[in-house]
Design a protein around this motif. Structure first.
Motif, PDB file in Angstrom:
ATOM      1  N   MET A  28       6.572  30.043  17.704  1.00 58.34           N
ATOM      2  CA  MET A  28       7.290  29.659  18.922  1.00 58.34           C
ATOM      3  C   MET A  28       8.089  28.371  18.723  1.00 58.34           C
ATOM      4  O   MET A  28       9.233  28.252  19.175  1.00 58.34           O
ATOM      5  N   ILE A  29       7.472  27.392  18.052  1.00 62.89           N
ATOM      6  CA  ILE A  29       8.164  26.115  17.802  1.00 62.89           C
ATOM      7  C   ILE A  29       9.369  26.338  16.889  1.00 62.89           C
ATOM      8  O   ILE A  29      10.483  25.871  17.183  1.00 62.89           O
ATOM      9  N   SER A  71      -1.556  23.516   9.627  1.00 63.90           N
ATOM     10  CA  SER A  71      -2.844  24.212   9.489  1.00 63.90           C
ATOM     11  C   SER A  71      -2.656  25.724   9.426  1.00 63.90           C
ATOM     12  O   SER A  71      -3.506  26.443   8.906  1.00 63.90           O
ATOM     13  N   ILE A 117      -2.594  12.974  29.412  1.00 61.83           N
ATOM     14  CA  ILE A 117      -1.665  12.728  28.303  1.00 61.83           C
ATOM     15  C   ILE A 117      -0.587  13.809  28.263  1.00 61.83           C
ATOM     16  O   ILE A 117       0.609  13.513  28.147  1.00 61.83           O
ATOM     17  N   LYS A 155      -6.388  21.415  20.745  1.00 56.85           N
ATOM     18  CA  LYS A 155      -6.928  21.444  19.384  1.00 56.85           C
ATOM     19  C   LYS A 155      -7.140  20.046  18.833  1.00 56.85           C
ATOM     20  O   LYS A 155      -8.170  19.731  18.250  1.00 56.85           O
ATOM     21  N   PHE A 156      -6.119  19.212  19.017  1.00 57.41           N
ATOM     22  CA  PHE A 156      -6.089  17.913  18.360  1.00 57.41           C
ATOM     23  C   PHE A 156      -6.969  16.897  19.079  1.00 57.41           C
ATOM     24  O   PHE A 156      -7.781  16.227  18.464  1.00 57.41           O
ATOM     25  N   ALA A 188       1.762  29.693  17.719  1.00 59.89           N
ATOM     26  CA  ALA A 188       2.356  28.436  18.189  1.00 59.89           C
ATOM     27  C   ALA A 188       3.472  27.995  17.246  1.00 59.89           C
ATOM     28  O   ALA A 188       4.550  27.562  17.690  1.00 59.89           O
ATOM     29  N   PRO A 221       8.026  23.870  23.858  1.00 60.50           N
ATOM     30  CA  PRO A 221       7.321  24.772  24.777  1.00 60.50           C
ATOM     31  C   PRO A 221       6.038  24.140  25.312  1.00 60.50           C
ATOM     32  O   PRO A 221       5.197  23.685  24.544  1.00 60.50           O
ATOM     33  N   ILE A 266       2.572  14.422  16.036  1.00 61.84           N
ATOM     34  CA  ILE A 266       1.480  14.647  15.089  1.00 61.84           C
ATOM     35  C   ILE A 266       0.656  15.894  15.426  1.00 61.84           C
ATOM     36  O   ILE A 266       0.438  16.730  14.548  1.00 61.84           O
ATOM     37  N   PRO A 267       0.210  16.071  16.682  1.00 65.36           N
ATOM     38  CA  PRO A 267      -0.547  17.309  16.960  1.00 65.36           C
ATOM     39  C   PRO A 267       0.227  18.576  16.609  1.00 65.36           C
ATOM     40  O   PRO A 267      -0.334  19.523  16.062  1.00 65.36           O
ATOM     41  N   ILE A 268       1.532  18.570  16.891  1.00 64.45           N
ATOM     42  CA  ILE A 268       2.318  19.774  16.597  1.00 64.45           C
ATOM     43  C   ILE A 268       2.436  19.966  15.084  1.00 64.45           C
ATOM     44  O   ILE A 268       2.274  21.078  14.574  1.00 64.45           O
ATOM     45  N   LEU A 319       4.656   9.295  21.999  1.00 61.70           N
ATOM     46  CA  LEU A 319       5.125  10.647  21.681  1.00 61.70           C
ATOM     47  C   LEU A 319       4.765  11.037  20.251  1.00 61.70           C
ATOM     48  O   LEU A 319       4.457  12.189  19.965  1.00 61.70           O
ATOM     49  N   VAL A 349       0.323  18.866  12.772  1.00 54.33           N
ATOM     50  CA  VAL A 349      -0.986  19.258  12.248  1.00 54.33           C
ATOM     51  C   VAL A 349      -1.229  20.747  12.486  1.00 54.33           C
ATOM     52  O   VAL A 349      -1.654  21.481  11.589  1.00 54.33           O
ATOM     53  N   THR A 350      -0.927  21.197  13.710  1.00 55.71           N
ATOM     54  CA  THR A 350      -1.123  22.610  14.033  1.00 55.71           C
ATOM     55  C   THR A 350      -0.250  23.498  13.151  1.00 55.71           C
ATOM     56  O   THR A 350      -0.706  24.513  12.615  1.00 55.71           O
ATOM     57  N   ILE A 397       2.111  10.005  18.471  1.00 57.63           N
ATOM     58  CA  ILE A 397       0.676  10.288  18.332  1.00 57.63           C
ATOM     59  C   ILE A 397       0.276  11.549  19.088  1.00 57.63           C
ATOM     60  O   ILE A 397      -0.488  12.370  18.581  1.00 57.63           O
ATOM     61  N   PHE A 398       0.804  11.709  20.295  1.00 57.74           N
ATOM     62  CA  PHE A 398       0.294  12.789  21.133  1.00 57.74           C
ATOM     63  C   PHE A 398       1.165  14.042  21.145  1.00 57.74           C
ATOM     64  O   PHE A 398       0.762  15.075  21.659  1.00 57.74           O
ATOM     65  N   MET A 399       2.379  13.955  20.600  1.00 59.00           N
ATOM     66  CA  MET A 399       3.209  15.160  20.580  1.00 59.00           C
ATOM     67  C   MET A 399       3.567  15.561  19.148  1.00 59.00           C
ATOM     68  O   MET A 399       3.239  16.660  18.711  1.00 59.00           O
ATOM     69  N   ILE A 449       3.526  13.123  28.718  1.00 59.89           N
ATOM     70  CA  ILE A 449       4.555  13.588  27.773  1.00 59.89           C
ATOM     71  C   ILE A 449       5.644  14.354  28.533  1.00 59.89           C
ATOM     72  O   ILE A 449       6.836  14.163  28.316  1.00 59.89           O
ATOM     73  N   VAL A 482       2.765  25.457  23.976  1.00 61.97           N
ATOM     74  CA  VAL A 482       2.434  25.007  22.615  1.00 61.97           C
ATOM     75  C   VAL A 482       1.899  23.573  22.662  1.00 61.97           C
ATOM     76  O   VAL A 482       0.918  23.234  21.998  1.00 61.97           O
ATOM     77  N   LEU A 483       2.536  22.746  23.491  1.00 59.44           N
ATOM     78  CA  LEU A 483       2.084  21.362  23.653  1.00 59.44           C
ATOM     79  C   LEU A 483       0.630  21.333  24.142  1.00 59.44           C
ATOM     80  O   LEU A 483      -0.206  20.613  23.596  1.00 59.44           O
ATOM     81  N   PHE A 530      -1.616  23.684  23.913  1.00 63.80           N
ATOM     82  CA  PHE A 530      -2.472  24.248  22.869  1.00 63.80           C
ATOM     83  C   PHE A 530      -2.778  23.213  21.788  1.00 63.80           C
ATOM     84  O   PHE A 530      -3.933  23.021  21.400  1.00 63.80           O
ATOM     85  N   THR A 531      -1.732  22.502  21.314  1.00 68.14           N
ATOM     86  CA  THR A 531      -1.953  21.528  20.234  1.00 68.14           C
ATOM     87  C   THR A 531      -2.776  20.334  20.731  1.00 68.14           C
ATOM     88  O   THR A 531      -3.596  19.807  19.986  1.00 68.14           O
ATOM     89  N   LEU A 532      -2.562  19.946  21.996  1.00 70.50           N
ATOM     90  CA  LEU A 532      -3.364  18.834  22.531  1.00 70.50           C
ATOM     91  C   LEU A 532      -4.827  19.230  22.646  1.00 70.50           C
ATOM     92  O   LEU A 532      -5.720  18.431  22.369  1.00 70.50           O
ATOM     93  N   SER A 586      -2.647  29.421  15.998  1.00 71.89           N
ATOM     94  CA  SER A 586      -1.781  28.395  15.384  1.00 71.89           C
ATOM     95  C   SER A 586      -0.522  29.030  14.809  1.00 71.89           C
ATOM     96  O   SER A 586       0.559  28.441  14.863  1.00 71.89           O
TER      97      SER A 586
END
Lengths: 264, 273
Positions: free
Chosen positions: B251-252, B31, A136, A120-121, B248, A110, B23-25, B17, B27-28, B19-21, A140, A113-114, A116-118, B245
């Protein structure tokens, strides 16, 4: 097999297409209306909402940002995606399907969600500038389109011509640029155009990655629609539709629109 | 051939992907299980017992299910019709389905605001005909969200179905009918099973898309929130990042569950894959 049931099917098909295209036609018609509200049919003819687009300065600013993000992001997505698509089509190895699934996965993750996480992160935890975060996120989003379209183009390439070139003394790089690239250039053009449109139209990923001074055109249009209900957005929509038709024409010439029904 | 180096071609894209997709997902997601220094499901317990949140979760699921069902009902006959047309006509119909897909969801939702609004085209029309005196509230209802989402995602379903239906050998259907099968039986026994892969791909795209769409519910739903608009409200409006979080993550997880279920259904209905 022609009989009365085919008439029913024909009628239904036309009704469904009317449902799909009718609202867009209405937008085109109301964009030429002179009133401050959306009147259908319009009470006259006017182009003032088209000129109004250029008077809302935020549209111009965000248009530039959207174009920059789409072009720069496309370039980087191509640098990342083209070698990946080549390796996926050219070689057989373990985890090939897994890797392919990862490259395609941003289509199903989604966007909201992407984003949102970007946020935050990257932006909150690592203080990365908003523009970079937005870029970024869009890269993606574009990677699956680049990888998929170029892979389908490479699938039609006979790799033995590569070996022929190398046996005649060309090195790997030269072979790639002289033999492979010209053969898949139409796939590259189509992939770039499709990912450009995807980036340029998206709301979900950009939503969390915009802030003061950094926003994209669709986000700006969304904000505008929530508070103003005049035909400016209709006029803007018509310009975007014209733009889309031109893109579709090029995609048809390079990749063929049947790509949409074949790949997957 | 020097096969050693081909991993280098895949590495940049994979790392990007990761690092930026990924891992952030991750981590979220992780958390959301971590509160006040310990691992806990407390956040989920309070989310899933809160009436306001539960209402939104069920509304989102209801809307997505309804949207997917309508897309199947409308998409199936249309794709069947289009797939049997001659090349030229088929191209026109495919192009007409692809075109709206390439138009921004803002534009497409906006068009439904113009149609369904209080002073919108639909209400004006009904008043002119004399069916109603007072405008009916179409906009800012669940119905408006469903209409907007069907409009948004129906082309995906049609295109996915045309893709598989094109490859059906209709001699099979003729053979079945010459052996005495009715039109309906031959459709259910031949055309439907062979269309399942497209139906599954289309349904996944429509369901996941409806579950996570933001623009359409935001513009057409008004105060009727769904998961995606709730995520935005909780994080950016209310600064409640912990709850955000959790949303999110739900949803995932929901997305992956749906993809899993659909794949299972596909295998069951069509063992040949």
């Amino acid at each position: 097999m022609k009989n009365e049931r085919n008439y029913l099917l024909t009628l239904m098909t036309f009704l469904v297409y009317f449902f799909l295209l009718g609202p867009l036609l209405i937008i085109i018609v109301v964009s030429f209306g002179p009133d401050r509200y959306l009147a259908f049919p319009p009470n006259g003819f006017s182009l003032k909402w088209y000129s109004n687009i250029f008077e809302v300065s935020m549209f111009m600013t965000t248009f530039k940002i959207s174009i920059t993000i789409a072009l720069l992001g496309n370039f980087i997505a191509l640098l990342l995606g083209l070698p990946a698509a080549y390796a996926l089509s050219r070689y057989n190895f373990r985890f090939k399907n897994t890797l392919n699934a990862i490259f395609i996965s941003p289509i199903l993750i989604p966007g909201i969600v992407l984003g949102f996480t970007l946020l935050k992160f990257l932006i909150i935890s690592y203080n990365i500038p908003m523009f970079t975060g937005l870029l970024i996120g869009h890269i993606i989003l574009m990677i699956p389109y680049i990888v998929r379209v170029i892979s389908s183009s490479l699938a039609n390439l006979d790799f033995s011509i590569e070996e022929a070139a190398m046996s005649l003394g060309a090195n790997r790089f030269k072979t790639f640029f002289i033999i492979v690239l010209p053969n898949i250039h139409s796939g590259i053009i189509a992939g770039v155009l499709l990912s450009f449109l995807e980036s340029f139209n998206t709301v979900d990923v950009s939503l969390f990655l915009s802030g003061p001074g950094i926003s994209t055109l669709p986000i700006q249009m969304l904000n505008y629609v929530e508070y103003n209900f005049d035909p400016t957005i209709a006029a803007m929509s018509v310009l975007l539709m014209v733009f889309t038709v031109i893109f579709m024409f090029v995609i048809e010439r390079t990749l063929g629109l049947t790509f949409f029904t074949k790949s997957r | 051939m020097n096969k050693k180096y081909f991993y280098l071609l895949l590495l940049p894209c994979f790392l990007f992907l990761l690092i930026f997709m990924v891992i952030p997902i991750l981590v979220t997601t992780l958390s959301s299980f971590y509160l006040d220094g310990r691992i806990t499901l407390e956040g989920y317990r309070s989310f899933l017992t809160d009436h306001y949140f539960l209402n939104i979760l069920f509304r989102t699921l209801r809307i997505s299910l309804l949207t997917t069902t309508i897309c199947i009902i409308l998409g199936f006959p249309v794709a069947y019709y289009v797939s049997k047309l001659n090349v030229k006509l088929k191209f026109i119909f495919i192009a007409a389905a692809v075109f709206p897909l390439l138009i921004s969801p803002v534009v497409r939702s906006f068009s439904w605001m113009a149609i369904l609004g209080r002073e919108g085209i639909f209400n004006t029309l009904l008043k002119k005909i004399g069916i109603i005196n007072e405008p009916i509230q179409f906009l800012y209802t669940e119905l408006a969200i469903v209409i907007g989402l069907v409009h948004l995602f129906l082309p995906l379903m049609i295109i996915a179905l045309i893709g598989v239906m094109e490859n059906i050998d209709y001699d099979l259907v003729k053979a079945a009918q010459s052996l005495g099968a009715s039109r309906f039986t031959s459709f259910i026994k031949i055309v439907f099973p062979l269309s399942v892969p497209g139906l599954v791909v289309g349904s996944v795209l429509v369901f996941v898309g409806s579950l996570t769409a933001y623009t359409t519910p935001q513009l057409l739903g008004g105060s009727r929130r769904v998961m995606s608009t709730l995520l935005y409200q909780q994080s950016l409006t209310l600064n409640n990042w912990y709850t955000a979080s959790i949303i999110a993550t739900i949803m995932i997880v929901a997305t992956f569950i749906i993809i899993g279920i659909m794949n299972k259904i596909a295998q069951k209905l069509n063992p040949k894959g």
